[in-house]
Design an enzyme around this catalytic site. Structure first.
Site, short mmCIF file in Angstrom:
data_model
loop_
_atom_site.label_atom_id
_atom_site.label_comp_id
_atom_site.label_asym_id
_atom_site.label_seq_id
_atom_site.Cartn_x
_atom_site.Cartn_y
_atom_site.Cartn_z
N ASP A 58 58.61 15.58 -28.16
CA ASP A 58 59.46 16.16 -27.25
C ASP A 58 60.69 15.50 -27.70
O ASP A 58 60.47 13.46 -27.80
CB ASP A 58 58.85 16.56 -25.98
CG ASP A 58 60.62 17.13 -25.71
OD1 ASP A 58 60.95 17.67 -26.81
OD2 ASP A 58 60.58 17.30 -23.90
N GLY A 59 62.09 15.47 -27.71
CA GLY A 59 63.10 14.21 -27.57
C GLY A 59 63.55 14.02 -28.60
O GLY A 59 65.33 13.50 -28.62
N GLY B 287 66.28 16.03 -30.07
CA GLY B 287 67.43 17.04 -30.01
C GLY B 287 68.38 15.60 -28.70
O GLY B 287 69.82 15.93 -30.09
N ARG B 288 68.01 15.23 -27.46
CA ARG B 288 68.36 14.46 -27.56
C ARG B 288 68.79 13.89 -27.91
O ARG B 288 69.78 12.36 -27.51
CB ARG B 288 67.64 14.16 -25.65
CG ARG B 288 67.72 15.70 -24.92
CD ARG B 288 67.33 15.37 -23.22
NE ARG B 288 65.30 16.33 -24.09
CZ ARG B 288 64.29 15.45 -23.14
NH1 ARG B 288 64.91 14.47 -23.01
NH2 ARG B 288 63.16 16.06 -24.16
N ARG C 129 71.34 18.29 -33.37
CA ARG C 129 70.36 17.70 -32.99
C ARG C 129 69.29 17.91 -34.09
O ARG C 129 68.32 17.05 -34.57
CB ARG C 129 70.09 19.04 -32.39
CG ARG C 129 70.63 19.49 -30.91
CD ARG C 129 70.05 20.12 -30.24
NE ARG C 129 68.70 21.24 -30.48
CZ ARG C 129 67.82 20.75 -29.07
NH1 ARG C 129 68.60 19.54 -28.28
NH2 ARG C 129 66.62 20.70 -29.29
N HIS D 77 65.66 15.93 -35.45
CA HIS D 77 65.02 16.88 -35.85
C HIS D 77 64.24 15.71 -37.40
O HIS D 77 62.76 15.51 -37.60
CB HIS D 77 64.67 18.30 -36.41
CG HIS D 77 64.51 19.25 -34.95
ND1 HIS D 77 63.61 18.95 -33.83
CD2 HIS D 77 65.97 19.86 -34.96
CE1 HIS D 77 64.44 19.45 -32.82
NE2 HIS D 77 65.22 20.48 -33.28
N SER E 165 56.49 25.99 -31.07
CA SER E 165 56.48 26.64 -29.88
C SER E 165 56.30 28.40 -29.45
O SER E 165 58.13 27.65 -30.42
CB SER E 165 56.34 25.75 -28.52
OG SER E 165 57.84 25.90 -28.01
N GLU F 19 57.27 29.91 -27.60
CA GLU F 19 58.65 30.17 -27.23
C GLU F 19 60.25 29.78 -27.91
O GLU F 19 61.23 29.59 -27.96
CB GLU F 19 59.08 28.81 -25.54
CG GLU F 19 57.76 29.52 -24.82
CD GLU F 19 56.56 29.40 -24.66
OE1 GLU F 19 55.92 28.59 -25.09
OE2 GLU F 19 55.74 31.05 -24.08
N ARG G 146 65.24 29.78 -29.32
CA ARG G 146 66.78 28.16 -29.69
C ARG G 146 67.24 29.41 -30.87
O ARG G 146 67.00 30.50 -31.50
CB ARG G 146 66.68 27.20 -30.29
CG ARG G 146 64.89 26.43 -29.58
CD ARG G 146 64.82 25.12 -29.97
NE ARG G 146 64.17 24.80 -29.04
CZ ARG G 146 63.45 22.75 -28.96
NH1 ARG G 146 64.06 22.15 -30.26
NH2 ARG G 146 62.96 22.74 -27.94
N LEU H 3 40.93 11.98 -41.93
CA LEU H 3 41.30 12.88 -41.16
C LEU H 3 42.55 14.29 -40.73
O LEU H 3 42.34 14.89 -41.81
CB LEU H 3 43.14 11.96 -40.77
CG LEU H 3 43.87 12.60 -39.05
CD1 LEU H 3 43.10 12.38 -37.92
CD2 LEU H 3 45.44 12.37 -39.78
N GLU I 247 43.15 13.38 -21.14
CA GLU I 247 44.23 12.13 -20.16
C GLU I 247 45.56 12.20 -20.74
O GLU I 247 45.58 12.47 -22.03
CB GLU I 247 43.67 10.82 -21.03
CG GLU I 247 42.18 10.16 -20.22
CD GLU I 247 42.06 10.01 -18.98
OE1 GLU I 247 42.96 10.08 -18.40
OE2 GLU I 247 41.44 10.68 -17.69
C1 IPE Z 1 57.42 21.54 -26.25
O1 IPE Z 1 58.72 21.20 -26.52
C2 IPE Z 1 57.51 22.06 -28.16
C3 IPE Z 1 57.53 21.15 -29.08
C4 IPE Z 1 57.30 19.91 -28.91
C5 IPE Z 1 57.13 22.00 -30.34
P1 IPE Z 1 59.92 21.95 -25.43
O2 IPE Z 1 61.04 20.86 -25.96
O3 IPE Z 1 60.23 23.45 -26.45
O4 IPE Z 1 59.57 22.05 -24.26
P2 IPE Z 1 60.06 22.09 -23.02
O5 IPE Z 1 61.13 23.72 -23.69
O6 IPE Z 1 61.42 21.41 -22.56
O7 IPE Z 1 59.36 22.79 -22.46
C1 IPE Z 2 61.50 19.05 -30.46
O1 IPE Z 2 61.85 17.76 -30.08
C2 IPE Z 2 61.11 19.15 -31.13
C3 IPE Z 2 60.86 21.19 -31.40
C4 IPE Z 2 60.57 21.36 -29.83
C5 IPE Z 2 61.20 22.11 -31.68
P1 IPE Z 2 63.46 19.08 -28.80
O2 IPE Z 2 64.29 19.55 -30.04
O3 IPE Z 2 62.38 19.89 -27.75
O4 IPE Z 2 64.46 17.92 -28.17
P2 IPE Z 2 65.14 18.21 -26.68
O5 IPE Z 2 63.99 18.04 -25.92
O6 IPE Z 2 65.78 18.69 -27.08
O7 IPE Z 2 65.95 16.23 -27.38
MG MG Z 3 62.64 19.33 -26.31
#
Ligand code: IPE
Ligand code: IPE
Ligand code: MG
Length: 248
Positions: free
Chosen positions: A21-22, A24-25, A34, A38, A66, A68, A72, A132, A208
């Site tokens: 995660d992270g 986009g930010r 964003r 990626h 995900s 969900e 997007r 792996l 963990e």
């Molecule tokens: C979780 O990240 C899904 C993936 C890393 C693929 P999200 O960015 O979708 O999660 P939320 O929406 O912040 O919970």
């Molecule tokens: C995780 O990064 C990648 C996916 C969920 C596909 P994000 O796209 O969720 O990045 P943030 O959380 O918005 O920074």
């Molecule tokens: Mg995210």
């Protein structure tokens, strides 16, 4: 390669699962779109896969998309799908060379046909590899997985091929997308949020969990080693007390 001071090679987690995660930010902090996050995130994937493979970790599950994430904006979804396809196409030779076996979990029927075809081809061509296991969670949701398992088990009960008292932990496990894989020992989430976001809800019961503020595009070897070192410092009690551990 291996930092001996940090990691005990005899006590590695067998299965590491990562919520990447992270992206986009990370990009937005740099005033970039964003999708740039990626793209750089894919480089982190390449690094962490090599690192896990060299360390001798058996299974690496990466939460890439995900159930969900379909919600997007459509240009972000299509950008992610294009990156996924590009990643699979560009990594196949390396996977074969490093004996990496690619598998996937999730409702992959929802992926665009061209992406699904490349995914299936990559899985087929790496199926005989004994290194792996790289497990990509794609259109994956933990609740979706449990619903699917309940439906399949119920169908067997209705058809009288299964009795109610045969439904136990083991049976449920064999009906999940992850059937045949060990449970995750270490679950890492990058990007500063402390939640599971529908990832491996059943399987992570005794994982963990390691949360880090490091954004996925910055998560490279050193950060991965830090997570494993922290894991090795924890005591996994599985409901027992300290004094019982080590005696079986
Ligand atoms: C979780 O990240 C899904 C993936 C890393 C693929 P999200 O960015 O979708 O999660 P939320 O929406 O912040 O919970
Ligand atoms: C995780 O990064 C990648 C996916 C969920 C596909 P994000 O796209 O969720 O990045 P943030 O959380 O918005 O920074
Ligand atoms: Mg995210």
């Amino acid at each position: 390669m291996l930092d001996q001071n940090l990691i005990d090679p005899d006590r590695l987690p067998i299965h590491v699962a990562i919520i990447m995660d992270g992206n986009g930010r990370w990009a937005q902090e740099k005033n970039r779109p964003r999708l740039y996050g990626h793209k750089v995130g894919v480089e982190s994937v390449q690094k962490i896969v090599s690192c896990a493979s060299e360390l001798g970790i058996k299974v690496l599950t990466l939460y890439a998309f995900s159930s969900e994430n379909w919600k997007r904006p459509s240009d972000e979804v299509s950008g992610l799908m294009a990156l996924l396809k590009g990643y699979l196409l560009s990594e196949l030779a390396k996977m074969v060379q490093n004996r990496v076996r690619l598998v996937s979990i999730g409702n992959t029927q929802k992926l665009p046909r061209d992406v699904r075809e490349v995914l299936e081809k990559t899985m087929q061509e790496t199926a005989g590899n004994d290194g792996l296991i790289l497990n990509l969670a794609l259109s994956y949701g933990g609740r979706d997985e449990i619903i699917r398992a309940v439906r399949n088990i119920s169908a067997e009960v209705v058809a009288e091929r299964l009795s109610l008292d045969e439904i136990d932990e083991n049976l449920i496990t064999t009906h999940l997308y992850t059937a045949g894989l060990p449970e995750p020992d270490l679950l890492i989430r990058t990007g500063g949020e402390a939640r599971l976001s529908n990832f491996l809800l059943w399987q992570a019961s005794y994982a963990e969990i390691y949360f880090t503020d490091t954004m996925w595009p910055d998560f490279r070897q050193e950060a991965f080693y830090d997570a494993i070192a922290e894991y090795q410092g924890r005591e996994r009690r599985f409901g027992r007390v300290s004094a019982q551990l080590g005696s079986g």
